[in-house]
Design an enzyme around this catalytic site. Structure first.
Site, short mmCIF file in Angstrom:
data_model
loop_
_atom_site.label_atom_id
_atom_site.label_comp_id
_atom_site.label_asym_id
_atom_site.label_seq_id
_atom_site.Cartn_x
_atom_site.Cartn_y
_atom_site.Cartn_z
N GLU A 39 47.56 102.53 33.51
CA GLU A 39 46.16 102.54 33.11
C GLU A 39 45.91 101.22 32.39
O GLU A 39 46.64 100.87 31.46
CB GLU A 39 45.86 103.72 32.16
N ARG A 288 61.17 109.55 29.86
CA ARG A 288 60.61 108.28 29.42
C ARG A 288 61.58 107.59 28.49
O ARG A 288 62.45 108.22 27.89
CB ARG A 288 59.23 108.45 28.81
N LYS A 298 50.95 103.04 23.92
CA LYS A 298 49.89 102.03 23.87
C LYS A 298 48.93 102.30 22.72
O LYS A 298 48.42 101.37 22.11
CB LYS A 298 49.15 102.00 25.21
P1 ATP Z 1 51.45 105.19 26.85
O1 ATP Z 1 51.81 106.55 26.34
O2 ATP Z 1 52.23 104.09 26.27
O3 ATP Z 1 49.98 104.92 26.86
P2 ATP Z 1 51.21 105.89 29.55
O4 ATP Z 1 52.20 106.75 30.23
O5 ATP Z 1 49.90 106.47 29.21
O6 ATP Z 1 51.93 105.22 28.34
P3 ATP Z 1 50.47 104.39 31.81
O7 ATP Z 1 49.79 103.08 31.87
O8 ATP Z 1 49.73 105.59 32.26
O9 ATP Z 1 50.95 104.57 30.34
O10 ATP Z 1 51.89 104.31 32.51
C1 ATP Z 1 52.16 103.75 33.77
C2 ATP Z 1 53.48 104.27 34.23
O11 ATP Z 1 54.52 103.93 33.33
C3 ATP Z 1 53.45 105.79 34.30
O12 ATP Z 1 54.05 106.20 35.51
C4 ATP Z 1 54.26 106.22 33.12
O13 ATP Z 1 54.87 107.44 33.34
C5 ATP Z 1 55.24 105.07 32.94
N1 ATP Z 1 55.67 104.96 31.54
C6 ATP Z 1 54.90 104.81 30.45
N2 ATP Z 1 55.63 104.81 29.33
C7 ATP Z 1 56.92 104.96 29.72
C8 ATP Z 1 58.18 105.03 29.04
N3 ATP Z 1 58.25 104.96 27.71
N4 ATP Z 1 59.29 105.18 29.76
C9 ATP Z 1 59.24 105.24 31.11
N5 ATP Z 1 58.11 105.18 31.81
C10 ATP Z 1 56.96 105.04 31.14
MG MG Z 2 48.49 107.21 30.54
#
Ligand code: ATP
Ligand code: MG
Length: 591
Positions: A39, A288, A298
């Site tokens: 995102e 994760r 984020k």
């Molecule tokens: P955040 O919680 O930091 O906002 P998010 O999962 O909302 O992270 P996205 O931009 O939606 O962030 O993530 C893009 C991809 O990266 C998704 O498939 C997510 O599952 C993966 N991802 C995000 N954070 C991690 C992590 N700490 N370890 C492994 N994969 C991750």
């Molecule tokens: Mg997300």
């Protein structure tokens, strides 16, 4: 050996095992198509790198494809700045996407899919308030209560949904919900929201839309439209999987009912022809990444930036890809790290020291070596002629001749590290003390004869004599020398600024905080140390921003990409020290 860690897992991870099985059964005719779906509401962090290495790694290993898809359905928090940074970080990490899509690029199709769901009797417009919806959700033990609007006719729902789209209704007036099961054990299936009204400008679609699809509705359908085979996400989405399946399956069912297509037949026929609908995607969840001493969310990272705890997303203390890049981490070291931690189904926390170990190993092989004095004190070689200058040729890399060499000037007055001298040295201090002989790296043996102090007791100057017979840093008579020190000619050296970074947080786990505190209360205000009076050898004068190197005996550094100006202002970020705490951890664990 002290600096070895376990070799990367040779066995295949559970995702690769699934793919192997799919390939055996011919489920996708050997096709492997993944996607990385960020995102654009912040910069990528090291957790994303794990997902990137997995998704792009699968495409590489199985001769498949990996798309970059911006999951941009939440206009309020998203921005092109983030889109650009994500693309830059991906390229820097060394990955090339096959296609770059945007969920917003599917807004049209998603809208018609929602209409199709309504026509199938699988979605309805609910006028309950957000509070009422929450109140009627039920509990773990009690089923939810059906909305009083649940049995609206298809025509009524279509009219209302079209009114939502037309912009006639205010935010929050109503939502489109999937008509699934208010008694489902999984809350996600208790008539989930599919569309909401939001009068907000989108960074790509502007004000074309005032309704936006929800994540769960969008994600699986986008995967299907792109022909994704294995849709990999993190564990917290495990409960969403049945909803993912419901959305994809409902669409496939709808596409088999041409009598519902009406005037939008072209769009539906187009969808029905896509590979994703004959070979639908499946979602798989992996753990994760969490790392000691930092936060990987984020929402939290944006707070650090907005409230000024750091200088920006690329502050070298940030666990962002851009932060690591600016700090001097290499793409190779981050990919190596992701490979070592592997892919598993249960969450765990990885030691930050492992990441440092990876960059240290990479830079040990690739970084040229230089001399620089961080905390200088004058060393005067009293028997060295005032106007004499020696030039010593030193290799840029001790193990790789192809790096070449550089000339390092030597003169009567030098800078040396304050910590390399002791007034009253113990026996095992193999550096400088009065009456002791040490080697000046690649130059001469010198013997300390005395020192000067100012009124406050600070040492201002150290005096020594040199042995001209030891030119090049070795003696013909085979005299043994234990200590070797680095130095910079005072007359030729260049002043530089060095930025040393330590952990941004004072705690190992800033995600779990004491009552009444939040994670920002644990930010260490001393995590950045700026040294402005450092002296470095002249060969560094024209170094390009972003160049990695080692200061011998001190650490790995990188010329800053914002403030360093070749030829005029030298600013170096310390990537990491030379001490390998990961090796120590391994030792303690008896490995
Ligand atoms: P955040 O919680 O930091 O906002 P998010 O999962 O909302 O992270 P996205 O931009 O939606 O962030 O993530 C893009 C991809 O990266 C998704 O498939 C997510 O599952 C993966 N991802 C995000 N954070 C991690 C992590 N700490 N370890 C492994 N994969 C991750
Ligand atoms: Mg997300």
């Amino acid at each position: 050996m002290s600096n070895k860690v376990d070799a990367p897992e040779k066995g295949k991870d559970f995702i690769r095992q699934i793919i192997d099985k799919d390939n055996e059964t011919g489920k996708y005719q050997g096709r492997v198509h993944t996607r990385f779906p960020p995102e654009p509401n912040g910069y990528l962090h090291i957790g994303h790198a794990k997902s990137i290495c997995l998704n792009f790694g699968l495409a590489r290993d199985y001769n498949g494809k990996c798309n970059l898809r911006f999951d941009d359905t939440n206009p309020v928090k998203e921005d092109v700045e983030y889109v650009d940074s994500i693309r830059e970080d991906l390229r820097w990490l060394g990955f090339k996407w096959d296609d770059n899509f945007y969920a917003s690029g599917y807004f049209d199709k998603l809208y018609y899919i929602a209409e199709l769901f309504i026509k199938m009797g699988k979605a309805y417009v609910d006028h309950q308030s957000a509070d009422e919806i929450r109140g009627n959700r039920g509990t773990l033990k009690e089923p939810g209560t059906n909305s009083p609007y649940r049995d609206r006719t298809i025509q009524e729902n279509l009219d209302l949904f079209r009114a939502m789209r037309a912009g006639d209704l205010e935010d929050g007036t109503c939502i489109l919900r999937g008509k699934i099961d208010m008694a489902a054990a999984n809350f996600m299936l208790r008539d989930p929201a599919l569309y909401r009204i939001k009068h907000a400008e989108h960074h790509r679609t502007g004000d074309t839309w005032c309704i936006y699809p929800m994540y769960d509705f969008t994600h699986g359908l986008s995967d299907a439209m792109e022909g994704i085979t294995h849709s990999i996400c993190t564990l917290e989405f495990e409960n969403n999987r049945p909803l993912y399946d419901w959305c994809v399956n409902t669409l496939m069912e709808g596409l088999r009912q041409p009598e519902l297509f009406g005037e939008n037949a072209t769009i539906y026929n187009e969808l029905a022809a896509l590979p994703g609908f004959n070979e639908r995607p499946y979602q798989y969840e992996f753990a994760r990444l969490n790392i000691t001493g930092t936060v990987l969310s984020k929402r939290k990272l944006i707070q650090l930036v907005q409230e000024g705890y750091v200088s920006g997303w690329d502050d070298p203390r940030m666990p962002t890809i851009s932060g690591f890049r600016r700090r001097g981490y290499t793409p190779e070291s981050i990919r190596d790290f992701c490979e070592r931690i592997g892919v598993a189904k249960s969450n765990s926390t990885v030691e930050f020291a492992l990441l440092e170990h990876c960059v240290r190993q990479d830079l040990n092989e690739r970084a040229p070596r230089y001399l620089g004095v961080m905390d200088p004190v004058k060393l005067v070689i009293e028997n060295y002629p005032e106007d004499q200058v020696d030039e010593f040729t030193m290799p840029l890399h001790p193990e790789d001749e192809s790096y070449g060499e550089r000339a390092v000037p030597f003169s009567r007055e030098l800078w040396m590290e304050r910590a390399d001298f002791m007034e009253d040295p113990p026996k095992k201090f193999f550096r400088m003390g009065v009456g002791r002989e040490v080697r000046l790296r690649s130059a001469y043996y010198v013997t300390c004869t005395g020192f000067d102090k100012d009124a406050d007791g600070n040492i201002t100057k150290i005096r020594a004599t040199y042995d001209p017979e030891t030119k090049g840093g070795w003696s013909k008579d085979g005299r043994k020398i234990k200590g070797t020190m680095h130095w910079v000619s005072a007359r030729h050296g260049i002043q530089a600024e060095i930025r040393n970074y330590s952990n941004l947080f004072t705690t190992e786990n800033p995600n779990s905080v004491e009552e009444g505190k939040t994670f920002v209360d644990y930010v260490d205000p001393d995590s950045l140390e700026v040294l402005t009076n450092c002296w470095v050898e002249p060969a560094l004068a024209d170094m390009e921003p972003g160049t990695n190197f080692q200061f011998e005996r001190t650490g790995y550094f990188c010329a800053d990409t914002r403030d360093h100006q070749p030829g005029s202002k030298l600013v170096f970020n310390r990537t990491t020290t030379l001490r390998d705490s990961w090796a120590k951890i391994q030792k303690q664990m008896g490995k």
